[in-house]
Structures are given as C-alpha cells and as structure tokens.
Design a protein around this motif. Structure first.
Motif, short mmCIF file in Angstrom:
data_model
loop_
_atom_site.label_atom_id
_atom_site.label_comp_id
_atom_site.label_asym_id
_atom_site.label_seq_id
_atom_site.Cartn_x
_atom_site.Cartn_y
_atom_site.Cartn_z
N GLN A 198 44.47 45.91 51.44
CA GLN A 198 45.22 45.80 50.38
C GLN A 198 44.88 44.40 49.45
O GLN A 198 44.81 44.51 48.37
CB GLN A 198 46.67 45.27 51.05
CG GLN A 198 47.65 44.87 50.01
CD GLN A 198 48.30 46.05 49.40
OE1 GLN A 198 48.11 47.23 49.94
NE2 GLN A 198 48.70 46.02 48.21
N ALA A 199 44.02 43.75 50.18
CA ALA A 199 43.28 42.55 49.35
C ALA A 199 42.44 43.08 48.60
O ALA A 199 41.85 42.26 47.36
CB ALA A 199 43.08 41.42 50.38
N GLY A 200 41.62 44.10 48.95
CA GLY A 200 40.32 44.50 48.25
C GLY A 200 40.97 45.39 47.12
O GLY A 200 40.31 45.54 45.88
N VAL A 201 41.91 46.24 47.13
CA VAL A 201 42.69 47.10 46.08
C VAL A 201 43.25 46.25 45.03
O VAL A 201 43.20 46.35 43.85
CB VAL A 201 43.51 48.04 46.76
CG1 VAL A 201 44.15 48.94 45.91
CG2 VAL A 201 42.67 49.26 47.83
N THR A 202 44.05 45.06 45.53
CA THR A 202 44.85 44.42 44.53
C THR A 202 44.60 42.95 45.20
O THR A 202 45.43 42.45 45.79
CB THR A 202 46.33 44.84 44.80
OG1 THR A 202 47.00 44.63 45.90
CG2 THR A 202 46.86 45.96 44.22
N PRO A 203 43.46 42.40 44.46
CA PRO A 203 43.10 41.15 44.78
C PRO A 203 44.41 40.04 44.30
O PRO A 203 44.95 40.37 43.28
CB PRO A 203 41.67 40.60 44.13
CG PRO A 203 41.62 41.88 43.04
CD PRO A 203 42.44 43.06 43.43
N PRO A 204 44.48 38.94 45.04
CA PRO A 204 45.54 37.95 44.42
C PRO A 204 44.99 37.42 43.11
O PRO A 204 43.81 37.24 42.52
CB PRO A 204 45.22 36.71 45.41
CG PRO A 204 44.58 37.33 46.58
CD PRO A 204 43.74 38.37 45.99
#
Length: 131
Positions: free
Chosen positions: A122-128
């Motif tokens: 999730q962090a890779g697909v939509t980074p903060p």
C-alpha cells in the motif's frame, strides 16, 4: 536384597507377585517400601492407558518429578523407575512440544507477515503525500 535382580531382570517383588506369595510381599514391603514402587508403576503403566507425558498443575511430567526425586531413593530404585518411564517413552516437560501450540504460533506469524506485506504494498502504490 529387595532391589537385587535375577538373570531375567526380575526383583523379589516381581517374583513374589508372579507366584502369588502375599506373605513374602508383605515382608519385602516392610523391609524396603521403595523397591515396591517400581513394580506398582510397571503394573499401572502396563494395565492402564495413562498418558506418561501428562503434566501436573505446574507443568511437570512423571520424568520431571522422577529427576527431582533422584538421590532420595535407595541405590537402584531410581534406575528401576527411570527404566520403566523410558520404556513407555516418558519425556521431560521441556522435551515435549504441543503441536497445537506450534500451529497457533505459525498461524499468528502468517497473519503478521500478510499484514506487513499489505502495508508495504500500500505504501509503495500510494506513498504518503501523493506522487
């Protein structure tokens, strides 16, 4: 003499029991009650379906209790009881592993691994902060 063995590894308690000599058993038991313990344990383990690796309230098996008592018995009595327990595959508590516990631990580890993989994906697909 109560702990002596013949060529078939039988002690006087066993011979007297096999021949039904109750008076001799009484005399032997009065002379050395510890020698009778191994014979009684042998009868119980052979004639019942007792789990020799069952634990008590403080997680001790029969083998654990035997090791705690070593040195408190007359010479030879410890060996007889240990031989009997080993014959029936007795183990110490530290040597027994509950398969259900292993399965539960494995399942918990799989859940944690899946959660960590999901968070990383999730962090890779939509980074903060966006792209």
């Amino acid at each position: 003499m109560c702990l002596a063995r013949d060529r078939d590894s039988a002690n006087p308690f066993r011979v007297a029991t096999m021949r039904g000599k109750v008076k001799i058993l009484d005399v032997l038991f009065q002379a050395n009650p510890h020698a009778a313990r191994a014979r009684i344990i042998d009868l119980v383990l052979n004639k019942t379906k007792i789990d020799v690796n069952a634990t008590n309230a403080i997680k001790q098996t029969a083998m654990d209790i035997h090791f705690l008592r070593q040195g408190t018995e007359p010479e030879g009595a410890d060996r007889d009881i240990e031989d009997l327990l080993l014959k029936f595959h007795a183990k110490r508590e530290k040597d027994t592993i509950d398969p259900k516990w292993i399965t539960d631990q494995r399942n918990a580890l799989i859940i944690v691994a899946v959660l960590l993989a999901t968070i990383a994906f999730q962090a890779g697909v939509t980074p903060p902060g966006g792209v």
